[in-house]
Design an enzyme around this catalytic site. Sequence first.
Site, PDB file in Angstrom:
ATOM      1  N   CYS A 121      52.230   9.214  28.518  1.00 11.49           N
ATOM      2  CA  CYS A 121      51.883  10.731  28.816  1.00 11.49           C
ATOM      3  C   CYS A 121      53.031  11.603  28.018  1.00 11.49           C
ATOM      4  CB  CYS A 121      52.218  10.860  30.364  1.00 11.49           C
ATOM      5  SG  CYS A 121      53.794  10.228  30.829  1.00 11.49           S
ATOM      6  N   GLU A 176      44.537  14.819  24.751  1.00 10.92           N
ATOM      7  CA  GLU A 176      45.295  13.471  24.786  1.00 10.92           C
ATOM      8  C   GLU A 176      44.550  12.591  24.196  1.00 10.92           C
ATOM      9  OE1 GLU A 176      46.212  12.004  28.496  1.00 10.92           O
ATOM     10  OE2 GLU A 176      48.362  11.903  28.454  1.00 10.92           O
TER      11      GLU A 176
HETATM   12  P1  NAD Z   1      43.121   6.748  35.020  1.00  9.69           P
HETATM   13  O1  NAD Z   1      42.999   8.191  35.474  1.00  9.69           O
HETATM   14  O2  NAD Z   1      41.888   6.180  34.408  1.00  9.69           O
HETATM   15  O3  NAD Z   1      43.588   5.809  35.984  1.00  9.69           O
HETATM   16  C1  NAD Z   1      44.738   6.009  36.870  1.00  9.69           C
HETATM   17  C2  NAD Z   1      44.548   5.282  38.172  1.00  9.69           C
HETATM   18  O4  NAD Z   1      43.482   5.700  38.949  1.00  9.69           O
HETATM   19  C3  NAD Z   1      44.146   3.669  38.141  1.00  9.69           C
HETATM   20  O5  NAD Z   1      44.795   2.880  39.065  1.00  9.69           O
HETATM   21  C4  NAD Z   1      42.565   3.685  38.461  1.00  9.69           C
HETATM   22  O6  NAD Z   1      42.149   2.628  38.770  1.00  9.69           O
HETATM   23  C5  NAD Z   1      42.577   4.972  39.418  1.00  9.69           C
HETATM   24  N1  NAD Z   1      41.322   5.489  39.665  1.00  9.69           N
HETATM   25  C6  NAD Z   1      40.520   5.579  38.793  1.00  9.69           C
HETATM   26  N2  NAD Z   1      39.418   6.339  39.276  1.00  9.69           N
HETATM   27  C7  NAD Z   1      39.624   6.560  40.601  1.00  9.69           C
HETATM   28  C8  NAD Z   1      39.205   7.370  41.462  1.00  9.69           C
HETATM   29  N3  NAD Z   1      37.874   7.672  41.494  1.00  9.69           N
HETATM   30  N4  NAD Z   1      39.756   7.492  42.832  1.00  9.69           N
HETATM   31  C9  NAD Z   1      41.103   6.884  42.781  1.00  9.69           C
HETATM   32  N5  NAD Z   1      41.517   6.474  41.743  1.00  9.69           N
HETATM   33  C10 NAD Z   1      40.906   6.305  40.783  1.00  9.69           C
HETATM   34  O7  NAD Z   1      44.303   6.643  33.913  1.00  9.69           O
HETATM   35  P2  NAD Z   1      44.889   5.360  33.019  1.00  9.69           P
HETATM   36  O8  NAD Z   1      43.861   5.353  31.899  1.00  9.69           O
HETATM   37  O9  NAD Z   1      44.918   4.154  34.004  1.00  9.69           O
HETATM   38  O10 NAD Z   1      46.179   6.093  32.402  1.00  9.69           O
HETATM   39  C11 NAD Z   1      46.432   7.015  31.465  1.00  9.69           C
HETATM   40  C12 NAD Z   1      46.676   8.508  31.830  1.00  9.69           C
HETATM   41  O11 NAD Z   1      47.827   8.336  32.782  1.00  9.69           O
HETATM   42  C13 NAD Z   1      46.991   9.318  30.866  1.00  9.69           C
HETATM   43  O12 NAD Z   1      46.122  10.580  30.941  1.00  9.69           O
HETATM   44  C14 NAD Z   1      48.509   9.680  31.197  1.00  9.69           C
HETATM   45  O13 NAD Z   1      48.964  10.723  30.500  1.00  9.69           O
HETATM   46  C15 NAD Z   1      48.641   9.448  32.449  1.00  9.69           C
HETATM   47  N6  NAD Z   1      49.910   9.173  32.850  1.00  9.69           N
HETATM   48  C16 NAD Z   1      50.763  10.380  33.088  1.00  9.69           C
HETATM   49  C17 NAD Z   1      52.036  10.020  33.598  1.00  9.69           C
HETATM   50  C18 NAD Z   1      52.961  11.075  34.061  1.00  9.69           C
HETATM   51  O14 NAD Z   1      54.005  10.835  34.567  1.00  9.69           O
HETATM   52  N7  NAD Z   1      52.684  12.550  33.822  1.00  9.69           N
HETATM   53  C19 NAD Z   1      52.648   8.745  33.306  1.00  9.69           C
HETATM   54  C20 NAD Z   1      51.799   7.609  32.945  1.00  9.69           C
HETATM   55  C21 NAD Z   1      50.555   8.137  32.532  1.00  9.69           C
END
Ligand code: NAD
Length: 501
Positions: A297, A395
């Site tokens: 991120c 991103e």
């Molecule tokens: P994602 O949003 O696809 O998934 C994150 C989590 O949400 C997973 O556990 C997933 O199973 C869950 N999820 C998916 N659909 C959902 C729903 N409908 N309801 C509830 N939960 C749901 O993200 P990702 O691909 O796992 O991670 C990458 C993203 O995370 C990037 O956009 C990155 O920038 C962000 N990120 C942000 C930070 C921060 O601190 N700002 C840190 C790390 C990652």
Amino acid sequence: MTVLVNPTALSDHKVRDFQMLIGGKWEAGTAAPIERIAPSHGVLVSRVPGGTKADAERAILAARNAFDHGPWPRMTASERAAVLLKAADLIAARAEEIAFLDAIEAGKPISQVRGEIAGSVDIWRYAASLARNLHGESYNTLGDGTLGVVLREAIGVVSIITPWNFPFLIVAQKLPFALAAGCTTVVKPSELTSGSTVILGEILMEAGVPEGVVNIVTGTGPEVGAVMTTHPEVDMVSFTGSTGVGKLTMANAAQTLKKVSLELGGKNPQIVFPDCDLEAFIDAAVFGAYFNAGECCNAGSRLILHASIADEVVKRVAELSKKVRVGDPLDPTVQVGAIITPQHLDKISGYVAGAREKGADVAHGGEVLDLGMGQYMAPTILSGVKPDMAVAREEVFGPVLSVLTFETLDEAISIANSVDYGLSAGVWSRDFDTCLTIGRKVRAGTIWMNTFMDGASELPFGGFKQSGLGRELGRHAVEDYTETKTLNMHIGARTGWWAAR
Ligand code: NAD
């Protein structure tokens, strides 16, 4: 060319089967397990239960029961802190096992994950220190007849949902603070990288966390995560992930007005002035863009360079990029590991292709790498990128660096602020005024000056704009998991409503 380190077969690894933790009991689940293919080696490395909606509901009710009737919220902060400190020691003792799992499930370089585990241990200890410093306020200034006391009470049941890119570190930014406050929790790791979170569950049980206080439900977002964001018995949702799912989480939580904390995406600039220490910056440019294969991120995915130094910087960043070691995450010399899934690799290369079509040049990399197994992407620099291109605004979440240029400080600020995100930014200059002006005018939660992606448990972290809501870490982190309650106390005879007429 990039230095490639071909992965060697994972012949010694026995596929690990994990369970879920619900109400203090380990369960194999009833639905088909979710299998994890190592992104670095292309082979099955672990299985977790495919949690169901019903599993999530049971976990939430277990957490509710533990909050309403169990010992955890009623213990002294000193007792809770002791458990958190023990957990930190146990994490340290199992650091190698956790690091290996995160490396093979997420494709992250093992040397980097070791650092993340050490950082996590520090955060657990820091949260323990905050547990004992959590307090409210008192007002003895409201007149002789009134004493006001403001309590900080644990908010209740917290849903914690984490992504795949820092599986162990991100849960450490949430769970110990929720526990320090006296909350009970349901944790859902990403379905791609659940192993280390399940191990954390084992550690917490051993450390003395009472049953039902930490429940871990593995499974997909739509099945398990959705229940965790809508169920009426959940009081707060702490989510880290993509901005799209973050918005959905907030909308879901709004149905029952849960508190939400969101850590989302970023499109972070490094703004570079000609008077900076160029040597130091070139290293930070490469680190910022390729750390965690850019699946970060905080990735410094936009270089905003003063036009007078742009050609030299691109040349030097490209030269250093050639030396970056890409490949087997289990090799301790590797700096860039594998890409999380084949689908995500397609998405990254799609961004590169799209930028080329719009006129950007590939100064280095640009191609998918064939290392015999797994999926890898070359560290990539795109020059001649314009602020309106998708690669400069969205991103990419891969090792892709976009280079933009500016002439004036105001223009640099305007380009930096022109995206929907506002997570972090870097500024490079020896001039105090330049650094502070950028520091105050760029809309982001963290601004690094003459460094990049440093962090500490004491420093709050989070985003402006569509990068999120709320802050993690820092001395207020425990307060996020509390409600304030006012005790308005009357002293002596009270003048009644009727009597005063
Ligand atoms: P994602 O949003 O696809 O998934 C994150 C989590 O949400 C997973 O556990 C997933 O199973 C869950 N999820 C998916 N659909 C959902 C729903 N409908 N309801 C509830 N939960 C749901 O993200 P990702 O691909 O796992 O991670 C990458 C993203 O995370 C990037 O956009 C990155 O920038 C962000 N990120 C942000 C930070 C921060 O601190 N700002 C840190 C790390 C990652």
